[in-house]
Design a protein around this motif. Structure first.
Motif, PDB file in Angstrom:
ATOM      1  N   ASP A 277      11.160  -4.634   7.736  1.00 14.24           N
ATOM      2  CA  ASP A 277       9.942  -4.288   8.324  1.00 14.24           C
ATOM      3  C   ASP A 277       9.238  -3.488   7.471  1.00 14.24           C
ATOM      4  OD1 ASP A 277      10.982  -5.370  10.698  1.00 14.24           O
ATOM      5  OD2 ASP A 277      12.319  -3.621  11.384  1.00 14.24           O
ATOM      6  N   ALA A 278       9.283  -3.426   6.308  1.00 14.06           N
ATOM      7  CA  ALA A 278       8.488  -2.764   5.229  1.00 14.06           C
ATOM      8  C   ALA A 278       7.304  -3.337   5.363  1.00 14.06           C
ATOM      9  CB  ALA A 278       8.940  -2.943   3.676  1.00 14.06           C
ATOM     10  N   PRO A 279       6.111  -2.698   5.132  1.00 15.49           N
ATOM     11  CA  PRO A 279       4.733  -3.259   5.296  1.00 15.49           C
ATOM     12  C   PRO A 279       4.426  -4.204   4.469  1.00 15.49           C
ATOM     13  CG  PRO A 279       4.746  -0.713   4.325  1.00 15.49           C
ATOM     14  CD  PRO A 279       6.217  -1.283   4.736  1.00 15.49           C
ATOM     15  N   LEU A 280       3.583  -5.128   4.865  1.00 14.91           N
ATOM     16  CA  LEU A 280       3.273  -6.437   3.936  1.00 14.91           C
ATOM     17  C   LEU A 280       2.289  -6.029   3.097  1.00 14.91           C
ATOM     18  CD1 LEU A 280       3.488  -9.229   6.535  1.00 14.91           C
ATOM     19  CD2 LEU A 280       4.818  -8.917   4.530  1.00 14.91           C
ATOM     20  N   GLU A 281       1.694  -4.929   2.721  1.00 10.55           N
ATOM     21  CA  GLU A 281       0.883  -4.393   1.794  1.00 10.55           C
ATOM     22  C   GLU A 281       1.222  -4.821   0.367  1.00 10.55           C
ATOM     23  OE1 GLU A 281       0.093  -0.294   1.625  1.00 10.55           O
ATOM     24  OE2 GLU A 281       0.753  -0.078   3.765  1.00 10.55           O
ATOM     25  N   GLN A 282       0.517  -5.367  -0.417  1.00 16.24           N
ATOM     26  CA  GLN A 282       0.771  -5.955  -1.719  1.00 16.24           C
ATOM     27  C   GLN A 282       1.051  -4.710  -2.720  1.00 16.24           C
ATOM     28  OE1 GLN A 282       0.745  -9.746  -2.536  1.00 16.24           O
ATOM     29  NE2 GLN A 282       1.079  -8.973  -0.393  1.00 16.24           N
ATOM     30  N   PHE A 283       2.355  -4.568  -3.001  1.00 16.29           N
ATOM     31  CA  PHE A 283       2.784  -3.822  -4.108  1.00 16.29           C
ATOM     32  C   PHE A 283       2.746  -4.051  -5.502  1.00 16.29           C
ATOM     33  CE2 PHE A 283       4.551  -2.396   0.141  1.00 16.29           C
ATOM     34  CZ  PHE A 283       4.570  -0.886   0.287  1.00 16.29           C
ATOM     35  N   ASP A 284       2.534  -3.188  -6.449  1.00 14.17           N
ATOM     36  CA  ASP A 284       2.566  -3.379  -7.876  1.00 14.17           C
ATOM     37  C   ASP A 284       3.979  -3.577  -8.043  1.00 14.17           C
ATOM     38  OD1 ASP A 284      -0.299  -2.980  -8.615  1.00 14.17           O
ATOM     39  OD2 ASP A 284       0.037  -1.296  -7.770  1.00 14.17           O
ATOM     40  N   ALA A 285       5.067  -3.139  -7.657  1.00 15.33           N
ATOM     41  CA  ALA A 285       6.355  -3.084  -8.297  1.00 15.33           C
ATOM     42  C   ALA A 285       7.366  -2.906  -6.610  1.00 15.33           C
ATOM     43  CB  ALA A 285       6.675  -1.959  -9.041  1.00 15.33           C
ATOM     44  N   VAL A 286       8.430  -3.350  -6.820  1.00 17.36           N
ATOM     45  CA  VAL A 286       9.365  -3.392  -5.900  1.00 17.36           C
ATOM     46  C   VAL A 286      10.736  -2.808  -6.567  1.00 17.36           C
ATOM     47  CG1 VAL A 286      10.854  -4.309  -4.219  1.00 17.36           C
ATOM     48  CG2 VAL A 286       8.494  -4.652  -3.967  1.00 17.36           C
ATOM     49  N   SER A 287      11.488  -1.718  -6.337  1.00 12.76           N
ATOM     50  CA  SER A 287      12.670  -1.507  -6.815  1.00 12.76           C
ATOM     51  C   SER A 287      13.838  -1.546  -5.333  1.00 12.76           C
ATOM     52  CB  SER A 287      12.801  -0.039  -7.250  1.00 12.76           C
ATOM     53  OG  SER A 287      12.407   0.905  -6.442  1.00 12.76           O
ATOM     54  N   SER A 288      14.873  -2.081  -5.838  1.00 13.78           N
ATOM     55  CA  SER A 288      16.273  -2.237  -5.190  1.00 13.78           C
ATOM     56  C   SER A 288      17.219  -1.588  -5.799  1.00 13.78           C
ATOM     57  CB  SER A 288      16.282  -3.455  -4.563  1.00 13.78           C
ATOM     58  OG  SER A 288      17.371  -3.912  -3.734  1.00 13.78           O
ATOM     59  N   ILE A 289      17.638  -0.519  -5.404  1.00 10.25           N
ATOM     60  CA  ILE A 289      18.741   0.290  -6.056  1.00 10.25           C
ATOM     61  C   ILE A 289      19.798   0.323  -5.339  1.00 10.25           C
ATOM     62  CG2 ILE A 289      19.099   2.296  -7.637  1.00 10.25           C
ATOM     63  CD1 ILE A 289      16.232   2.618  -8.042  1.00 10.25           C
ATOM     64  N   GLY A 290      21.041  -0.520  -5.385  1.00  8.59           N
ATOM     65  CA  GLY A 290      22.159  -0.174  -4.576  1.00  8.59           C
ATOM     66  C   GLY A 290      21.866  -0.899  -3.045  1.00  8.59           C
ATOM     67  N   LEU A 291      20.980  -1.596  -2.750  1.00  9.97           N
ATOM     68  CA  LEU A 291      20.687  -1.992  -1.523  1.00  9.97           C
ATOM     69  C   LEU A 291      21.705  -3.611  -1.353  1.00  9.97           C
ATOM     70  CD1 LEU A 291      19.851  -2.240   1.418  1.00  9.97           C
ATOM     71  CD2 LEU A 291      17.535  -3.322   0.273  1.00  9.97           C
ATOM     72  N   THR A 292      21.496  -4.347  -2.447  1.00 11.45           N
ATOM     73  CA  THR A 292      21.976  -5.780  -2.255  1.00 11.45           C
ATOM     74  C   THR A 292      23.528  -5.819  -1.937  1.00 11.45           C
ATOM     75  OG1 THR A 292      20.535  -6.226  -4.357  1.00 11.45           O
ATOM     76  CG2 THR A 292      22.042  -7.973  -3.586  1.00 11.45           C
ATOM     77  N   GLU A 293      24.156  -4.964  -2.076  1.00 14.07           N
ATOM     78  CA  GLU A 293      25.648  -4.911  -1.751  1.00 14.07           C
ATOM     79  C   GLU A 293      25.654  -4.971  -0.217  1.00 14.07           C
ATOM     80  OE1 GLU A 293      25.430  -2.037  -5.327  1.00 14.07           O
ATOM     81  OE2 GLU A 293      24.200  -2.872  -3.705  1.00 14.07           O
ATOM     82  N   HIS A 294      24.665  -4.574   0.549  1.00 12.39           N
ATOM     83  CA  HIS A 294      24.860  -4.636   2.015  1.00 12.39           C
ATOM     84  C   HIS A 294      23.968  -5.837   2.655  1.00 12.39           C
ATOM     85  CE1 HIS A 294      25.998  -0.340   1.891  1.00 12.39           C
ATOM     86  NE2 HIS A 294      25.010  -0.120   1.102  1.00 12.39           N
ATOM     87  N   ILE A 295      23.352  -6.596   2.083  1.00 12.82           N
ATOM     88  CA  ILE A 295      22.667  -7.541   2.231  1.00 12.82           C
ATOM     89  C   ILE A 295      23.473  -8.786   2.942  1.00 12.82           C
ATOM     90  CG2 ILE A 295      21.082  -9.398   1.827  1.00 12.82           C
ATOM     91  CD1 ILE A 295      20.024  -6.478   1.841  1.00 12.82           C
TER      92      ILE A 295
END
Length: 446
Positions: A277-295
């Motif tokens: 549900d994160a906003p659909l704004e166009q970000f310059d960068a995305v970091s995902s640090i320790g989330l993928t283990e829960h996906i």
């Protein structure tokens, strides 16, 4: 605990004749039946039996009949964990906040084997069938996966929220004591083994920021942001406008309060929000640090597409997560990790993850393994738990503190022995005509 054992078990075979008396096996007898080779650790028990060298530096003590029942009714790590958490299985020679050395010696000095059917039947008859009645599990244990399914499919929103609550909403104060001032619950980066844990966590955030080429005025989305460490670091050190999202309400509240204390409210924000549900704004960068283990491995395509849709063309993604060391091991965790630490967590090999990133229309630019860095990080967390043991026990209870000491020490051993790894994958949202905004050589340093 009152004994339910009889001095002997009897078994009749011929009517009218005295029933044959079976000797009751000791705990040491049971250990001999389920192990092979030389036992190099000391195992003692409530019944006075013992096995293994008397001069061993660490050992196990089965303190009660309930402890034996835990081990017998859930063979493997789950039964031993239940007995340990309740205090029915004691680990001697190490501090409960850091049983790493005991786990190492047990891994090297205790070879388990399945007894033959005849051996197993003889032991059970001698002990009495009541020993196979499982005692109630400790309150720290999550419900089994089949019962979790009643609350929704694996990785459905509600079930994910409950899994995150189980692990992360223990106590913010407890996490402060264990993680240290950075409140960072992910692998640090050590320039040398002499780095402090705080230095190493700052190194990690600088490495992530460098790989993402963060600059003042850019927009960063940090998914699964925890207590906002990356969000605050990016805003404070790089002038980035950063948004973090987490499914843990306690984390979000702590992180937002820290942002206000540090005077970063004009740049940083953390929301209690599902990453989907994160906003659909166009970000310059995305970091995902320790989330993928829960996906969940089967959800990698949707997860990566969600992140891709939030990036500007040419934007960068940094995915930092624990992985398996091969493609043969199951994605599912062991019973102890699933029931006490990360319900519904899943790990894949780095190759599987890199392939999923490519399939999501990203271009992978760089990948590295930080396996030994996580072993050093976990050692630091165990030291903090030992140092603050009494306060941690007062905060969350003895059983939960034992769970954390066991889980972190066991994970450290797994990283040291290359059973699991930690990989950072840097990718770009390359345009259809091949423009990635990535230079000929990396514009960041290790």
């Amino acid at each position: 605990m009152t004994s339910t054992y009889r001095s002997t078990n009897t078994q009749g075979s011929v009517p009218g004749q005295p029933r044959r008396r079976l000797p009751i096996p000791t705990v040491a007898d049971i250990v001999r039946a389920v192990t092979s080779g030389e036992i190099r650790v000391r195992i003692t028990a409530y019944d006075g039996s013992a096995i293994g060298p008397e001069d061993a530096t660490v050992g196990l003590h089965v303190a009660s009949e309930r402890g034996l029942s835990y081990v017998l009714t859930a063979p493997g790590d789950l039964g031993m964990a239940r007995a340990y958490v309740t205090g029915d299985l004691e680990v001697r020679g190490v501090h409960p906040g850091d049983p790493h050395e005991a786990l190492r010696q047990l891994a090297d000095g205790l070879r388990l084997r399945l007894p033959s059917a005849a051996e197993a039947l003889r032991l059970v008859r001698g002990l009495g069938w009541e020993r196979l009645r499982p005692p109630p599990p400790p309150p720290q244990e999550a419900t089994p996966a089949w019962r979790r399914a009643l609350a929704g499919l694996r990785h459905a929103r509600g079930r994910d929220a409950e899994a995150i609550h189980h692990h992360y909403d223990v106590s913010n104060r407890f996490y402060e004591l264990v993680l240290g001032p950075s409140m960072t619950y992910t692998c640090a980066v050590f320039r040398s083994e002499s780095d402090t844990l705080e230095q190493a966590q700052a190194n990690k955030y600088d490495l992530v920021a460098g790989k993402l080429a963060l600059k003042p005025g850019q927009r960063l989305l940090d998914v699964g942001c925890g207590w906002g460490g990356m969000v605050r670091h990016a805003a404070r050190e790089y002038g980035v406008r950063a948004l973090g999202v987490t499914l843990s309400r306690q984390q979000a509240e702590w992180a937002q309060a820290a942002i206000e204390r540090e005077g970063l409210g004009h740049l940083a924000e953390v929301r209690h929000l599902d990453y989907r549900d994160a906003p659909l704004e166009q970000f310059d960068a995305v970091s995902s640090i320790g989330l993928t283990e829960h996906i969940g491995v089967k959800n990698y395509p949707r997860y990566l597409a969600t992140l891709r849709d939030r990036l500007k063309p040419g934007g960068r993604l940094l995915n930092h997560c624990i992985t398996r060391s091969d493609n043969r091991t199951s994605h599912k965790p062991g019973a102890f990790i699933d029931r006490y630490v990360f319900p519904d967590g899943e790990l894949a090999s780095p190759g599987r993850l890199v392939g999923a990133v490519h399939d999501a229309a990203f271009e992978v630019q760089h990948e590295e393994n930080l396996r030994l860095h996580y072993a050093l990080t976990l050692a630091g967390w165990n030291r903090n738990l030992v140092e603050h043991w009494d306060e941690c026990v007062a905060e969350v209870g003895l059983g939960t503190a034992r769970v954390w000491g066991l889980y972190m020490a066991g994970s450290r051993l797994a990283f040291e022995r290359n059973e699991i790894q930690l990989h950072q994958i840097l990718a770009t949202k390359t345009t259809r005509d091949g423009v990635s905004s990535y230079p000929l050589r990396p514009d960041w340093t290790a």
